[in-house]
Each structure stands twice: as C-alpha cells, then as structure tokens.
Design a protein around this motif. Structure first.
Motif, PDB file in Angstrom:
ATOM      1  N   GLY A  94      32.662  23.612 -21.021  1.00 48.20           N
ATOM      2  CA  GLY A  94      33.320  22.739 -21.992  1.00 48.20           C
ATOM      3  C   GLY A  94      32.497  22.497 -23.236  1.00 48.20           C
ATOM      4  O   GLY A  94      32.038  21.377 -23.460  1.00 48.20           O
ATOM      5  N   THR A  95      32.309  23.523 -24.058  1.00 46.16           N
ATOM      6  CA  THR A  95      31.596  23.373 -25.321  1.00 46.16           C
ATOM      7  C   THR A  95      32.600  23.324 -26.472  1.00 46.16           C
ATOM      8  O   THR A  95      33.768  23.687 -26.323  1.00 46.16           O
ATOM      9  N   MET A  96      32.101  22.903 -27.639  1.00 46.01           N
ATOM     10  CA  MET A  96      32.965  22.801 -28.812  1.00 46.01           C
ATOM     11  C   MET A  96      33.454  24.178 -29.253  1.00 46.01           C
ATOM     12  O   MET A  96      34.616  24.331 -29.671  1.00 46.01           O
ATOM     13  N   LYS A  97      32.602  25.182 -29.156  1.00 41.21           N
ATOM     14  CA  LYS A  97      32.997  26.530 -29.545  1.00 41.21           C
ATOM     15  C   LYS A  97      34.099  27.061 -28.638  1.00 41.21           C
ATOM     16  O   LYS A  97      35.097  27.621 -29.116  1.00 41.21           O
ATOM     17  N   ASN A  98      33.938  26.885 -27.336  1.00 41.94           N
ATOM     18  CA  ASN A  98      34.968  27.331 -26.398  1.00 41.94           C
ATOM     19  C   ASN A  98      36.264  26.558 -26.590  1.00 41.94           C
ATOM     20  O   ASN A  98      37.358  27.112 -26.413  1.00 41.94           O
ATOM     21  N   LEU A  99      36.141  25.278 -26.943  1.00 43.61           N
ATOM     22  CA  LEU A  99      37.342  24.482 -27.185  1.00 43.61           C
ATOM     23  C   LEU A  99      38.133  25.035 -28.370  1.00 43.61           C
ATOM     24  O   LEU A  99      39.363  25.122 -28.313  1.00 43.61           O
ATOM     25  N   LYS A 100      37.435  25.421 -29.449  1.00 41.91           N
ATOM     26  CA  LYS A 100      38.120  25.951 -30.625  1.00 41.91           C
ATOM     27  C   LYS A 100      38.793  27.287 -30.323  1.00 41.91           C
ATOM     28  O   LYS A 100      39.925  27.534 -30.749  1.00 41.91           O
ATOM     29  N   VAL A 101      38.099  28.142 -29.556  1.00 39.62           N
ATOM     30  CA  VAL A 101      38.693  29.436 -29.193  1.00 39.62           C
ATOM     31  C   VAL A 101      39.923  29.226 -28.317  1.00 39.62           C
ATOM     32  O   VAL A 101      40.972  29.845 -28.523  1.00 39.62           O
ATOM     33  N   CYS A 102      39.796  28.326 -27.350  1.00 41.00           N
ATOM     34  CA  CYS A 102      40.925  28.030 -26.467  1.00 41.00           C
ATOM     35  C   CYS A 102      42.085  27.427 -27.242  1.00 41.00           C
ATOM     36  O   CYS A 102      43.253  27.705 -26.949  1.00 41.00           O
ATOM     37  N   LEU A 103      41.784  26.633 -28.246  1.00 41.72           N
ATOM     38  CA  LEU A 103      42.829  26.031 -29.072  1.00 41.72           C
ATOM     39  C   LEU A 103      43.602  27.097 -29.842  1.00 41.72           C
ATOM     40  O   LEU A 103      44.837  27.054 -29.926  1.00 41.72           O
ATOM     41  N   VAL A 104      42.883  28.084 -30.404  1.00 44.76           N
ATOM     42  CA  VAL A 104      43.550  29.161 -31.141  1.00 44.76           C
ATOM     43  C   VAL A 104      44.468  29.954 -30.213  1.00 44.76           C
ATOM     44  O   VAL A 104      45.619  30.255 -30.558  1.00 44.76           O
ATOM     45  N   VAL A 105      43.963  30.285 -29.022  1.00 45.88           N
ATOM     46  CA  VAL A 105      44.772  31.046 -28.067  1.00 45.88           C
ATOM     47  C   VAL A 105      45.980  30.227 -27.610  1.00 45.88           C
ATOM     48  O   VAL A 105      47.090  30.757 -27.447  1.00 45.88           O
ATOM     49  N   CYS A 106      45.778  28.938 -27.440  1.00 40.62           N
ATOM     50  CA  CYS A 106      46.873  28.065 -26.993  1.00 40.62           C
ATOM     51  C   CYS A 106      47.959  27.955 -28.060  1.00 40.62           C
ATOM     52  O   CYS A 106      49.150  27.984 -27.745  1.00 40.62           O
ATOM     53  N   VAL A 107      47.557  27.840 -29.324  1.00 38.54           N
ATOM     54  CA  VAL A 107      48.539  27.788 -30.417  1.00 38.54           C
ATOM     55  C   VAL A 107      49.310  29.099 -30.495  1.00 38.54           C
ATOM     56  O   VAL A 107      50.541  29.110 -30.667  1.00 38.54           O
ATOM     57  N   LEU A 108      48.602  30.223 -30.348  1.00 37.43           N
ATOM     58  CA  LEU A 108      49.267  31.529 -30.355  1.00 37.43           C
ATOM     59  C   LEU A 108      50.260  31.647 -29.207  1.00 37.43           C
ATOM     60  O   LEU A 108      51.376  32.159 -29.387  1.00 37.43           O
ATOM     61  N   SER A 109      49.870  31.159 -28.041  1.00 30.08           N
ATOM     62  CA  SER A 109      50.773  31.189 -26.887  1.00 30.08           C
ATOM     63  C   SER A 109      52.018  30.345 -27.134  1.00 30.08           C
ATOM     64  O   SER A 109      53.137  30.738 -26.768  1.00 30.08           O
ATOM     65  N   THR A 110      51.845  29.184 -27.765  1.00 27.45           N
ATOM     66  CA  THR A 110      52.993  28.322 -28.054  1.00 27.45           C
ATOM     67  C   THR A 110      53.948  28.984 -29.038  1.00 27.45           C
ATOM     68  O   THR A 110      55.178  28.974 -28.837  1.00 27.45           O
ATOM     69  N   VAL A 111      53.405  29.590 -30.091  1.00 25.11           N
ATOM     70  CA  VAL A 111      54.241  30.244 -31.093  1.00 25.11           C
ATOM     71  C   VAL A 111      55.013  31.416 -30.477  1.00 25.11           C
ATOM     72  O   VAL A 111      56.234  31.568 -30.685  1.00 25.11           O
ATOM     73  N   LEU A 112      54.319  32.244 -29.688  1.00 29.28           N
ATOM     74  CA  LEU A 112      54.986  33.384 -29.067  1.00 29.28           C
ATOM     75  C   LEU A 112      56.006  32.936 -28.027  1.00 29.28           C
ATOM     76  O   LEU A 112      57.015  33.619 -27.816  1.00 29.28           O
ATOM     77  N   SER A 113      55.760  31.809 -27.386  1.00 24.66           N
ATOM     78  CA  SER A 113      56.742  31.276 -26.440  1.00 24.66           C
ATOM     79  C   SER A 113      58.035  30.907 -27.151  1.00 24.66           C
ATOM     80  O   SER A 113      59.139  31.196 -26.665  1.00 24.66           O
ATOM     81  N   VAL A 114      57.896  30.270 -28.312  1.00 29.08           N
ATOM     82  CA  VAL A 114      59.090  29.904 -29.091  1.00 29.08           C
ATOM     83  C   VAL A 114      59.825  31.160 -29.554  1.00 29.08           C
ATOM     84  O   VAL A 114      61.062  31.230 -29.501  1.00 29.08           O
ATOM     85  N   VAL A 115      59.072  32.171 -29.994  1.00 26.34           N
ATOM     86  CA  VAL A 115      59.694  33.432 -30.410  1.00 26.34           C
ATOM     87  C   VAL A 115      60.445  34.073 -29.249  1.00 26.34           C
ATOM     88  O   VAL A 115      61.570  34.566 -29.400  1.00 26.34           O
ATOM     89  N   ALA A 116      59.829  34.059 -28.060  1.00 28.71           N
ATOM     90  CA  ALA A 116      60.476  34.634 -26.881  1.00 28.71           C
ATOM     91  C   ALA A 116      61.750  33.879 -26.527  1.00 28.71           C
ATOM     92  O   ALA A 116      62.761  34.494 -26.156  1.00 28.71           O
ATOM     93  N   VAL A 117      61.717  32.548 -26.626  1.00 29.64           N
ATOM     94  CA  VAL A 117      62.914  31.747 -26.340  1.00 29.64           C
ATOM     95  C   VAL A 117      64.046  32.123 -27.287  1.00 29.64           C
ATOM     96  O   VAL A 117      65.215  32.260 -26.876  1.00 29.64           O
ATOM     97  N   VAL A 118      63.725  32.308 -28.557  1.00 29.52           N
ATOM     98  CA  VAL A 118      64.743  32.696 -29.543  1.00 29.52           C
ATOM     99  C   VAL A 118      65.333  34.059 -29.204  1.00 29.52           C
ATOM    100  O   VAL A 118      66.558  34.258 -29.239  1.00 29.52           O
TER     101      VAL A 118
END
Length: 206
Positions: A94-118
C-alpha cells in the motif's frame, strides 16, 4: 525544522514535524487501504472477468453480431482481471505510487465497462429475438429461434456481469481518489524533511 543549541554550542537539529506528519499519513494511508478491503474487491473483479470470458464462449458458435465481432467479452474480461490483480497487489503493498497506478487501471476499467454496456445494449436492440415458427414434422420451433434465444440470454447475463463490474470499479475509484487526495499535499515533504535527528558541531576557534 526545529533547532536547539546547548551550552557547549552544539547545534541539535530536531526531527521535523512535517516529516512526522508525513510518516503518520503514510501509515494512515495503508490502514485506510486495508479498511477498504481492496483484496476483496480485486478478487471480485478477477472472478467477474473469468465469468464474462467463460460465458461468452458459446457466442462463438452463434451468429456473429457486434458483441462477438468487436470481441467485447474478451477485452472487457481481461480488463476486469487486470484491475483485480492490481487491487490485490495494492492490498499487500500500500504505497502512494501503487495507489496511483491502481487508480489509473481502475478508471480505465470503469470507462471500458461503460463502453461494453453500451455495446451490449445496442447489440441486443439491433438483434431482437426471432419469432417461433413451428415445423409441421415435430411441432418444434425452428433452429434460428433457439439460437437467438440462447444468444440474447447469454448477452443479458454478460450485461449484468458488466454492470456489476461498473459498480465495483466506480466504488473502488472513489475510495482511491479520496485516499490520494488526503495524502497528496504531503508528497513534496519526502525529500525536504530529514528522517532522523542530526548533530552539528561548531568548528574549534582556538
């Protein structure tokens, strides 16, 4: 930075209050991440990714519609699994660097999920279920009816899985954003603040 001077003119550089606060914030960050249970969310995302990919296999033997042509279940499933793996890794490191990387991947996953739903919604709207035309021989519906019914049933299931992933990713993104903002203002103190006290001895004037 606090400085104290003793009677023998020895200068003692005391530990910086901001450095202490930074350390406390980092410990609080790790504790907050563990309270958010990223491992549970990560395992859920990995399981959803596996289920999406496995449930989509029968679609390869039906009519190739937009969902199959664009490979939606496969790239969305891989994205879910990747986001889950990063969440599990964040739980252990649980470091700040890992948190930022995980945040980017999580945002990408959310966006692609919405695209898939559409795409799922558009596909199911463009390919409605075929009416049952019974044959005179065995009084059963034609094969196209069963094929489209199977296809729509699988797509409906995949749509529900993708909606669940969208909700999980959105919640996880919110938690990561909040934790990042709470400690971001102290990130610049890492290099400036000394971690341990140091002693400065004045030169001998005799």
């Amino acid at each position: 930075m606090a400085v104290s001077v003793s009677r023998d003119l020895t200068v003692q550089v005391l530990r910086d209050v901001n450095a202490v606060k930074l350390t406390d914030r980092q410990q609080a960050l790790r504790a907050a991440i563990q309270r958010g249970e990223p491992k549970c969310l990560g395992v859920s995302q990995v399981m959803l990714g596996l289920m999406v990919m496995s449930y989509s296999i029968p679609l390869l033997f039906t009519e190739f519609t937009e969902v199959v042509s664009f490979g939606v279940p496969f790239w969305s499933g891989l994205t879910f699994m990747t986001a889950g793996v990063f969440a599990i890794y964040l739980d252990k490191h649980g470091t700040m660097k890992n948190l930022k990387v995980c945040l980017v991947v999580c945002v990408l996953s959310t966006v692609l999920s919405v695209v898939a739903v559409v795409i799922y919604s558009v596909d199911m709207g463009n390919h409605p279920e075929v009416a049952c035309i019974k044959t005179s021989e065995d009084n059963h519906c034609n094969n196209q009816y069963y094929a489209t019914k199977l296809s729509r049933g699988l797509k409906s299931t995949l749509l529900l899985f993708t909606l669940a992933q969208t909700v999980i990713s959105s919640i996880f993104c919110f938690l990561l954003f909040r934790q990042r903002d709470s400690v971001g203002q102290y990130a610049s103190l890492t290099q400036a603040a000394p971690s341990t006290p140091t002693a400065l001895t004045p030169p001998d004037l005799n």
